[in-house]
Design a protein around this motif. Structure first.
Motif, PDB file in Angstrom:
ATOM      1  N   PRO A 105       0.821  -1.205   0.000  1.00 13.00           N
ATOM      2  CA  PRO A 105       0.000   0.000   0.000  1.00 13.00           C
ATOM      3  C   PRO A 105       0.861   1.263   0.000  1.00 13.00           C
ATOM      4  O   PRO A 105       1.855   1.348   0.733  1.00 13.00           O
ATOM      5  N   VAL A 106       0.489   2.222  -0.842  1.00 13.54           N
ATOM      6  CA  VAL A 106       1.178   3.505  -0.929  1.00 13.54           C
ATOM      7  C   VAL A 106       0.154   4.613  -0.728  1.00 13.54           C
ATOM      8  O   VAL A 106      -0.879   4.652  -1.399  1.00 13.54           O
ATOM      9  N   PHE A 107       0.433   5.505   0.196  1.00 19.20           N
ATOM     10  CA  PHE A 107      -0.423   6.648   0.512  1.00 19.20           C
ATOM     11  C   PHE A 107      -0.155   7.734  -0.516  1.00 19.20           C
ATOM     12  O   PHE A 107       1.001   8.055  -0.795  1.00 19.20           O
ATOM     13  N   ALA A 108      -1.198   8.319  -1.090  1.00 18.63           N
ATOM     14  CA  ALA A 108      -1.032   9.388  -2.080  1.00 18.63           C
ATOM     15  C   ALA A 108      -1.960  10.551  -1.744  1.00 18.63           C
ATOM     16  O   ALA A 108      -3.122  10.339  -1.381  1.00 18.63           O
ATOM     17  N   TYR A 122      -2.090   9.924  13.526  1.00 18.66           N
ATOM     18  CA  TYR A 122      -3.256   9.206  14.055  1.00 18.66           C
ATOM     19  C   TYR A 122      -3.059   7.694  13.980  1.00 18.66           C
ATOM     20  O   TYR A 122      -3.441   6.975  14.912  1.00 18.66           O
ATOM     21  N   PHE A 123      -2.475   7.186  12.887  1.00 18.55           N
ATOM     22  CA  PHE A 123      -2.215   5.745  12.811  1.00 18.55           C
ATOM     23  C   PHE A 123      -1.272   5.306  13.929  1.00 18.55           C
ATOM     24  O   PHE A 123      -1.522   4.304  14.605  1.00 18.55           O
ATOM     25  N   GLY A 134       3.710   2.030   6.686  1.00 13.92           N
ATOM     26  CA  GLY A 134       5.021   2.195   7.281  1.00 13.92           C
ATOM     27  C   GLY A 134       5.241   3.669   7.605  1.00 13.92           C
ATOM     28  O   GLY A 134       4.295   4.414   7.846  1.00 13.92           O
ATOM     29  N   HIS A 135       6.496   4.101   7.590  1.00  7.30           N
ATOM     30  CA  HIS A 135       6.773   5.500   7.897  1.00  7.30           C
ATOM     31  C   HIS A 135       7.086   6.322   6.641  1.00  7.30           C
ATOM     32  O   HIS A 135       7.263   7.537   6.731  1.00  7.30           O
ATOM     33  N   SER A 136       7.108   5.655   5.456  1.00  7.32           N
ATOM     34  CA  SER A 136       7.551   6.425   4.287  1.00  7.32           C
ATOM     35  C   SER A 136       6.963   6.003   2.943  1.00  7.32           C
ATOM     36  O   SER A 136       7.367   6.527   1.921  1.00  7.32           O
TER      37      SER A 136
END
Length: 196
Positions: A105-108, A122-123, A134-136
């Motif tokens: 999973p990648v946050f965008a 919050y996570f 993760g952190h990055s």
């Protein structure tokens, strides 16, 4: 996990500039698509979505920030989801979709800084198992545009982007609406060759 990325477009509405002293009031996720290192495969951004409104964690708020979303703090104090429940459910939802796609999973987000700051905090603070990213594992759509267009970051705003990159949807400041809108922007950017 597989060797590809699955992009989760995210938008946050908050009542102040930073988490902790202020509260995240809502957030939305939309699965935008997957990338295997050479081919981006878009997904219908309405097919996999997650949205929640949260109970505020502090009494402090900035009225101007609160006004952006139109959310009612008193209603959220009475009816909003507990942050631990909301963040654990969101982390589980992200992990399940990534596992089904055999992807990381990648946050965008557009821009990344604000939304990532809130969601990561919050996570880490509330979710069982912490951040599913993760952190990055995060992608800034603004930087992606700047790199592809050869533009300065300060000029990498929607008003200066070629119109064909812009989503058809309106930016409403409802977190799920905006996550879906930004998923479309990410799809357009991922498939753009950098030319007008």
């Amino acid at each position: 996990m597989g060797s590809s990325d699955l992009y989760f477009s995210c938008d946050v509405e908050a009542d102040g500039p930073v988490p902790g002293p202020y509260s995240m009031l809502s957030f939305g996720f939309s699965v935008a698509g997957g990338f295997d290192g050479s081919v981006f495969t878009p997904r219908d951004p309405l097919e996999h979505t997650f949205y929640v409104e949260l109970k505020p964690i502090s009494a402090s708020f900035v009225p101007e920030a609160l006004a952006v979303s139109g959310l009612d703090r008193d209603v959220l104090l009475a009816e909003g989801a507990e942050p631990a429940e909301a963040m654990t459910a969101a982390a589980r939802w992200v992990r399940e979709r990534a596992a089904r796609a055999k992807a990381f999973p990648v946050f965008a987000a557009y821009p990344l800084g604000f939304d990532w700051m809130w969601m990561y905090w919050y996570f880490v603070r509330f979710a069982e198992g912490g951040s599913p990213f993760g952190h990055s594992r995060a992608l800034d759509m603004k930087t992606l545009y700047a790199a592809r267009a050869g533009a300065l970051v300060r000029d990498s705003v929607k008003g200066k982007m070629p119109s064909r990159l812009l989503p058809d949807r309106r930016h409403t400041h409802h977190a799920l609406d905006d996550a879906v809108e930004q998923a479309e922007l990410l799809q357009n950017l991922m498939m753009w060759d950098g030319r007008d």
